[in-house]
Design an enzyme around this catalytic site. Structure first.
Site, PDB file in Angstrom:
ATOM      1  CD  GLU A  45      -9.659 -22.936 -15.480  1.00 25.61           C
ATOM      2  OE1 GLU A  45     -10.343 -23.568 -14.671  1.00 25.61           O
ATOM      3  OE2 GLU A  45      -8.804 -22.090 -15.150  1.00 25.61           O
ATOM      4  CE  LYS A 114      -9.638 -25.784 -11.801  1.00 24.06           C
ATOM      5  NZ  LYS A 114      -9.861 -24.337 -12.060  1.00 24.06           N
ATOM      6  CB  CYS A 175      -6.352 -23.038 -13.285  1.00 22.97           C
ATOM      7  SG  CYS A 175      -6.135 -21.302 -12.782  1.00 22.97           S
ATOM      8  CB  SER A 360      -9.402  16.617  -9.947  1.00 20.87           C
ATOM      9  OG  SER A 360      -8.337  15.790  -9.518  1.00 20.87           O
TER      10      SER A 360
END
Length: 707
Positions: A45, A114, A175, A360
Site C-alpha cells: 500500500e 480505496k 488493506c 541499570s
C-alpha cells in the site's frame, strides 16, 4: 492443467518521502518477479511515497513526486511485459485518494481508489484521504502530462472496476478492506474475479499474525480464488514496524509465505498456480445461485496480456505450488525480531553512529540491551549471507569502509554503549549484573557513581531554601522522598545524553549515539516512572511490551542466545533503587505500585481494548479475579489503578517514541487519545461502592440462611 501461471507479491522496506529509494526498490521487485517468470506483480500500500507520510499526504508536492516516480517506473525497460499493481496517492477532482494503479506495457489500465479507510488505533487515513464510497462506479481520470507523454493516454478509468485478461480476471482490494464485514473480494468473486490482490501497510503487534492469516485464508476458502497479499516491511520513519509476511493463497490454502521479520529491503514471493483449480472449486450450486443473483457487474478493463502462457503446459516436473505449513513465531521470537529490525532501520537511516543505554542491572534495560544483541545477530547473519545492503549500512554507520564484523559482540563493541549510573542506593548485585551482561554481549560499558551530582543538587536546594529534604526511611515526608528519588532519575537522563554525544569522541570515532529508553508498557500505563528521567530517550524498543512478555523473552534469550547471566535478571526483585536500603526496607516496584505487573496488563487490556470505564472494569474483574481476591480488594485495586492512571496521565504526553507492539499501549501520539487532566471519579466510585454494598448484603443473607 493447462492454465498454469506464476504470480508474484512482495514485501518492501519503503521509507516515507524517500521517493527515489522507494522507486528503485519497486523496480528491483519487478526485476525479481520477471526473472521468476511472473505475469503479475503486486506491491504494498502507498509504496511509491511510503505509507507513513502522515500529514505530508496533505501536501501537493507528495502527489507530484509520486507521479514523477511512477513515470520513472512506467517507462523503465525492465518493467514491461508484466501486469503491475502499484500503490500511490492520487488526487481526482481535487479530492485525495489512496489508490492502486494497475498498468501494463507503459499503459495505465485502471486507477482503483480505496473504498474503506483504516481510521482507528494507529491509523488516521480519513485525515488524509477520502474513501471511494461508490461500489462498481467508475469515471474518467485525466492523466498528468508527464504520464501522457509516456503512455499516449490522456484519460483512464478511475473507480471500482476490475481488469480482464484473455484468460482470467483480476480485482484489487487494499488493506483495511479485507478486515471489513462486507469485503470487496466477496462481490468480486461472485462476479467472476479469479485473482484478488491485497496491498497493505499492516503493522506488527504481538500475536496479531494469526488473525491476519485467518482473514486472508477465509477470503478464498468460501468461494474459491487466488489471493495475493503484499505488505510493507520495516520502519518507515515512525513508531510502527510493518512485518511483511507476503503470501499467496489458493482456495483457502497458503502456497507461499514470505518472512515476517527481515533486514532485506526487497523480498519477492512467487508461486505457480492453476486457474483451473479456482474454476473447479467454484462449481458448487449454491455459489452459482448467488453469482447469478448479482444485479450489477463490475466494469472490466481489457488487458492484452494473459496470466498463463499460451498452449498447455504439461510437464512431469512443473505443477502448481503445493500447500505449505504456515510459520508463526512465538511471542518471544517476535520480541527478539520485530524491535530488533525496527532498531536497525532507525539506526541506518538516522545518520547516527550507534546506541547508548543506561544499563541499570534490572530486567527492563536488560531486555532493551538483549534486543540490541538480537539486532547484532541479525546483522551478522546478513553479512555472512553476503547481503550487500546490510554490509554497506554497517560501514556507513561505523564510518569504516573496510569493516565487516564476524560476531555480534564485535559489532556491538563499535555501535552499542552502555553505562551503569550508580548511587549510594545502588546494590553491588545490580552493578555486577550490568557489567557482566555488557561483557557477554560485547557492549562498550562505562561504570560510574553520580553521588557527587546528587549531593550538589540537594545542597543547592538547601542553600536556596534553608531546608534539607530527607528520605522517608530517615524521617522525611512522602513529598521529600519522591523529590529525592526524582533528582537521581532526572540526572541520569542528563548524563545519558552527555555520554551519548561524547563517548564516540572519547574512543576516536565520529558522530553521536541514539539514547535508548527502557520503560515497559505497564509502567507507562501506571505512570510508574519519573517524567524526563532516563526513560526519556530518543526511541524505546520495549515501550509497547508488557513486563510479563519481557520476562518470557529474557528466559527465551537466555537459552537461545546462550547468555547464562540473564537468569540472574529473571530472579532479581524489580526495583528502582532510588531509596536507601535498610535491614527493614528494600524498595520494590510492585509494592510501590500497589499491584502486580500481571494485574497491570489486565487493567490495560480492559481499559483500551475492551473500552472499560471504572465501573464496568470492576464488574468484569469480579468474574476474573474472584475468589482469589475479595470484592472489596478488587474495588480498591480498580480505584487505585484509575486514580494513578489519572494523576500520571500527563506523563504519557511526553513518552519516548516507542515500538508499537501491544494493543493496550498508552502512547499519547495518535494511538491512545485521552485527556491529560481528569476530574475526580466521584460518580463511578459511588457506583462501585453501591455494587459492593449489594454484594455484601447478598453474602450476609446467604450466611444467615446457612446458620
Amino acid at each position: 492443467m493447462g492454465h498454469l501461471t506464476t504470480l508474484a507479491t512482495c514485501s518492501l522496506n519503503q521509507w516515507a518521502l524517500d521517493f527515489e529509494g522507494n522507486a528503485e526498490r519497486i523496480i528491483e521487485s519487478i526485476r525479481i518477479a520477471k526473472a521468476a517468470g511472473a505475469s503479475l506483480r503486486v506491491g504494498p500500500e502507498l509504496e511509491v511515497t511510503g505509507y507513513g507520510c502522515l500529514d505530508h499526504f496533505l501536501e501537493g508536492d507528495t502527489y507530484l513526486h509520486a507521479w514523477e516516480m511512477f513515470a520513472r517506473i512506467l517507462n523503465n525497460e525492465e518493467c514491461q511485459d508484466i501486469i503491475l499493481d502499484i500503490g500511490m496517492p492520487v488526487t481526482h477532482k481535487n479530492v485525495r485518494y489512496n489508490c492502486r494503479v494497475i498498468c501494463l506495457n507503459r499503459k495505465i489500465l485502471l486507477i482503483r481508489p480505496k473504498m474503506w479507510l483504516a481510521n482507528d488505533g494507529n491509523y488516521r487515513e480519513m485525515r488524509y484521504f477520502t474513501p471511494w464510497a461508490r461500489p462498481r462506479y467508475t469515471e474518467m481520470y485525466y492523466l498528468p502530462r508527464m504520464i501522457s507523454e509516456i503512455s499516449g493516454q490522456t484519460q483512464v478509468l478511475f473507480g471500482d472496476a476490475v481488469v480482464s485478461t484473455p484468460d482470467s480476471c483480476i480485482g484489487a482490494e487494499t488493506c483495511e478492506e479485507l478486515f471489513t464485514p462486507d469485503s470487496p473480494h466477496i462481490p468480486m468473486g461472485l462476479d467472476g474475479v479469479e485473482v484478488v490482490t491485497n496491498s497493505s501497510g499492516s503493522h506488527h503487534e504481538l500475536r496479531k499474525l494469526h488473525t491476519r492469516i485467518e482473514l486472508i485464508r477465509n477470503a478464498t476458502l468460501q468461494h474459491g480464488g487466488i489471493y495475493l497479499y503484499s505488505n510493507q516491511q520495516g520502519c518507515d520513519g515512525d513508531r510502527l514496524y510493518y512485518d511483511g509476511c507476503a503470501m499467496i493463497i489458493v482456495n483457502g490454502k497458503v502456497v507461499a509465505q514470505g518472512s515476517q521479520f527481515s533486514l532485506k529491503d526487497v523480498e519477492v514471493v512467487t508461486a505457480i498456480v492453476d486457474l483451473e483449480d479456482v474454476r473447479s472449486f467454484r462449481f458448487a450450486p449454491s455459489r452459482g445461485l448467488q453469482a447469478v443473483s448479482v444485479t450489477k457487474s463490475y466494469q472490466r478493463v481489457e488487458a492484452s496480456k494473459s496470466l498463463s502462457k499460451n498452449g498447455e503446459m504439461i510437464h512431469p516436473g512443473i505443477g502448481p505450488s503445493r500447500e505449505i505449513q504456515v510459520h508463526y513465531h512465538t511471542p518471544e521470537e517476535e520480541i527478539a525480531l520485530g524491535p530488533a529490525c525496527w532498531l536497525w532501520d532507525y539506526l541506518r537511516r538516522s545518520g547516527t553512529s550507534g546506541f547508548f543505554l543506561p544499563l541499570s542491572g534490572g530486567i527492563d534495560s536488560c531486555a532493551t540491551a538483549t534486543i540490541v544483541h538480537s539486532m547484532c545477530r541479525l546483522v551478522i547473519e546478513a553479512c555472512e549471507n553476503g547481503d550487500r545492503q546490510v554490509i554497506t549500512d554497517v560501514q556507513k554507520i561505523t564510518k569504516d569502509p573496510t569493516f565487516i564484523p564476524t560476531t555480534p559482540q564485535e559489532l556491538a563493541n563499535r555501535i552499542f554503549h552502555t553505562c551503569f549510573m550508580g548511587t549510594e542506593n545502588s546494590s553491588s548485585e545490580t552493578r555486577s549484573r550490568a557489567k557482566e551482561f555488557a561483557e557477554a554481549i560485547g557492549a562498550y560499558h562505562v561504570d560510574l557513581n553520580m553521588d557527587s551530582l546528587v549531593t550538589a543538587v540537594r545542597e543547592l536546594f538547601t542553600f536556596v531554601t534553608n531546608k534539607k529534604p530527607r528520605f522517608q526511611v530517615h524521617g522525611g515526608t512522602k513529598t521529600e522522598n519522591l523529590a529525592l528519588q526524582n533528582i537521581q532519575a532526572r540526572l541520569r537522563m542528563v548524563l545519558a545524553y552527555l555520554f551519548a554525544q561524547l563517548l564516540p569522541w572519547v574512543r576516536g570515532f565520529e558522530g553521536g549515539l541514539l539514547v535508548l529508553g527502557s520503560a515497559n508498557v505497564d509502567e507507562c500505563l501506571r505512570g510508574y516512572l519519573t517524567k524526563y528521567d532516563c526513560s526519556s530517550a530518543d526511541i524505546n524498543p520495549i515501550g509497547g511490551i508488557s513486563k510479563t512478555d519481557l520476562k518470557r523473552f529474557i528466559a527465551y534469550a537466555r537459552d537461545q542466545f546462550d547468555i547464562p547471566i540473564l537468569h540472574d535478571f529473571l530472579t532479581a526483585t524489580p526495583t528502582a533503587e532510588l531509596e536507601p536500603i535498610t535491614k527493614e526496607y528494600v524498595q520494590s516496584d510492585e509494592a510501590d505500585m500497589g499491584m502486580t505487573y500481571d494485574e497491570l496488563s489486565v487493567f490495560g487490556r480492559l481499559r483500551k481494548v475492551e473500552k472499560c470505564g471504572p465501573y464496568s472494569m470492576f464488574t468484569k474483574l469480579l468474574h476474573l479475579w474472584y475468589p482469589r481476591l475479595t470484592p472489596s480488594e478488587i474495588a480498591t485495586k480498580t480505584k487505585n489503578f484509575f486514580w494513578y492512571y489519572a494523576i500520571n496521565r500527563h506523563k504519557q504526553t511526553t513518552l519516548t517514541p516507542s515500538y508499537h507492539a501491544e494493543q493496550y499501549s498508552p502512547d499519547d501520539n495518535r494511538y491512545d487519545l485521552r485527556p491529560f487532566l481528569y476530574p475526580r471519579f466521584s460518580w463511578p466510585w459511588k457506583k462501585i461502592d453501591s455494587a459492593l454494598e449489594q454484594i455484601e448484603k447478598v453474602k450476609a443473607e446467604q450466611e444467615k440462611k446457612v446458620q
